[in-house]
Each structure stands twice: as C-alpha cells, then as structure tokens.
Design a protein around this motif. Structure first.
Motif, PDB file in Angstrom:
ATOM      1  N   GLU A 122      58.205  69.504  41.264  1.00  0.00           N
ATOM      2  CA  GLU A 122      58.295  70.298  40.092  1.00  0.00           C
ATOM      3  C   GLU A 122      59.671  71.054  39.832  1.00  0.00           C
ATOM      4  N   ARG A 123      60.343  70.959  38.466  1.00  0.00           N
ATOM      5  CA  ARG A 123      61.508  71.151  38.340  1.00  0.00           C
ATOM      6  C   ARG A 123      61.517  72.857  38.614  1.00  0.00           C
ATOM      7  N   ILE A 160      72.043  73.945  42.276  1.00  0.00           N
ATOM      8  CA  ILE A 160      70.765  73.290  42.141  1.00  0.00           C
ATOM      9  C   ILE A 160      69.942  74.097  40.678  1.00  0.00           C
ATOM     10  N   GLU A 161      70.105  75.205  40.893  1.00  0.00           N
ATOM     11  CA  GLU A 161      69.526  76.259  39.901  1.00  0.00           C
ATOM     12  C   GLU A 161      70.179  75.949  38.548  1.00  0.00           C
ATOM     13  N   GLU A 162      71.496  75.954  38.618  1.00  0.00           N
ATOM     14  CA  GLU A 162      72.305  75.506  37.353  1.00  0.00           C
ATOM     15  C   GLU A 162      72.046  73.837  36.810  1.00  0.00           C
ATOM     16  N   LEU A 163      72.006  73.282  37.745  1.00  0.00           N
ATOM     17  CA  LEU A 163      71.731  71.781  37.355  1.00  0.00           C
ATOM     18  C   LEU A 163      70.343  71.576  36.652  1.00  0.00           C
ATOM     19  N   ILE A 164      69.327  72.280  37.200  1.00  0.00           N
ATOM     20  CA  ILE A 164      67.912  72.140  36.721  1.00  0.00           C
ATOM     21  C   ILE A 164      67.920  72.732  35.132  1.00  0.00           C
ATOM     22  N   LYS A 165      68.862  73.664  34.845  1.00  0.00           N
ATOM     23  CA  LYS A 165      68.680  74.365  33.460  1.00  0.00           C
ATOM     24  C   LYS A 165      69.433  73.467  32.668  1.00  0.00           C
ATOM     25  N   THR A 166      70.063  72.413  33.047  1.00  0.00           N
ATOM     26  CA  THR A 166      70.922  71.475  32.027  1.00  0.00           C
ATOM     27  C   THR A 166      70.132  70.016  32.182  1.00  0.00           C
ATOM     28  N   LYS A 167      70.583  69.349  31.174  1.00  0.00           N
ATOM     29  CA  LYS A 167      69.897  67.764  31.264  1.00  0.00           C
ATOM     30  C   LYS A 167      70.720  67.229  32.479  1.00  0.00           C
ATOM     31  N   HIS A 168      70.159  66.558  33.052  1.00  0.00           N
ATOM     32  CA  HIS A 168      70.512  65.787  34.392  1.00  0.00           C
ATOM     33  C   HIS A 168      69.732  64.757  34.705  1.00  0.00           C
ATOM     34  N   LEU A 195      70.294  65.345  40.999  1.00  0.00           N
ATOM     35  CA  LEU A 195      69.158  66.376  41.533  1.00  0.00           C
ATOM     36  C   LEU A 195      69.294  65.907  43.040  1.00  0.00           C
ATOM     37  N   HIS A 196      68.762  64.605  43.219  1.00  0.00           N
ATOM     38  CA  HIS A 196      68.738  63.986  44.498  1.00  0.00           C
ATOM     39  C   HIS A 196      69.775  64.370  45.254  1.00  0.00           C
ATOM     40  N   ASN A 197      71.017  63.970  44.837  1.00  0.00           N
ATOM     41  CA  ASN A 197      72.282  64.055  45.537  1.00  0.00           C
ATOM     42  C   ASN A 197      72.393  65.603  45.894  1.00  0.00           C
ATOM     43  N   LEU A 198      72.186  66.544  45.072  1.00  0.00           N
ATOM     44  CA  LEU A 198      72.320  67.885  45.624  1.00  0.00           C
ATOM     45  C   LEU A 198      71.147  68.251  46.576  1.00  0.00           C
ATOM     46  N   LEU A 199      70.052  67.707  46.693  1.00  0.00           N
ATOM     47  CA  LEU A 199      69.136  67.795  47.432  1.00  0.00           C
ATOM     48  C   LEU A 199      69.338  67.470  48.862  1.00  0.00           C
ATOM     49  N   GLU A 200      69.911  66.436  48.878  1.00  0.00           N
ATOM     50  CA  GLU A 200      70.525  65.813  50.152  1.00  0.00           C
ATOM     51  C   GLU A 200      71.464  66.857  50.749  1.00  0.00           C
ATOM     52  N   ILE A 201      72.556  67.206  49.855  1.00  0.00           N
ATOM     53  CA  ILE A 201      73.538  68.157  50.312  1.00  0.00           C
ATOM     54  C   ILE A 201      72.966  69.302  50.813  1.00  0.00           C
TER      55      ILE A 201
END
Length: 116
Positions: free
Chosen positions: A42-43, A72-80, A85-91
């Motif tokens: 869930e985003r 992550i927070e900023e990415l979710i607020k934008t079209k991505h 997202l997966h890459n940021l979650l790995e980081i």
C-alpha cells in the motif's frame, strides 16, 4: 551513517543512561517501521511510515536513513514506476541494517562506559 554530534547532544541534554534507553527504543521501533515499509503493498502505508521514520531518524542522528525515507515519501507523491520505488526500498533496507548496526555499537559502547 550516524551523526555522532546529535548523539552527544542528546547525552548532554538528558544524560547518558536515558540517552541509551531512548536509542534502544528508537532502534526497536524503527525496525518495526522498516518491516512495514518493506512488506507493504500500500503506497499510503509506505508513505506514512517513511515519513514517521524520517522524522525519528533526523532526531537521533541517522541522517542518511532519514534522507532516503524522505526520498521515498517524495517519490510516492509523484508519478513513478514500481521499479523506482523498488530501487529505493532496496537502498533503505541496506541503509537501515547499517544504521541499526551502528546504533547497536553506540549503545553497547555507552553501556560499557556507564558500567565501568
């Protein structure tokens, strides 16, 4: 990964023993929050928990982890893409492990000093 000046300021403000207890609490709660971030589909849930963890990280000197949570927070607020997202979650997963290991070392070092 940890801004030691923040930890030292915390120790000066509230004392070594209380600071160590707060650091332990931070690590324990942050691990729970990280589990939610990494296991959620869930985003909104990821965004809310990334925001929460970001704030805690900055308060306890975990600046790099806080910055990644901010991204992550900023990415979710934008079209991505899911890949972004997966890459940021790995980081953030790698950073969190490193951060929590460093915090554990700081906690252990401070406990050893207070027991001497």
């Amino acid at each position: 990964m940890i801004d030691l000046a923040v930890i030292e300021q915390l120790k000066n403000d509230i004392g070594d023993d209380t600071a160590v207890e707060l650091l332990k609490f931070f690590v324990d709660e942050s691990k729970k929050t990280m589990a939610i971030i990494l296991n959620s589909n869930e985003r909104d849930e990821i965004e809310i928990n990334a925001h929460s963890l970001k704030s805690s990280c900055y308060s306890f000197g975990a600046i790099a982890l806080g910055d990644t949570c901010k991204y992550i927070e900023e990415l979710i607020k934008t079209k991505h893409s899911k890949k972004d997202l997966h890459n940021l979650l790995e980081i953030v997963e790698v950073q969190s492990k490193q951060t929590f290991n460093e915090m554990a070392f700081i906690i252990a070092s401070n406990q050893d000093c207070s027991q001497s």
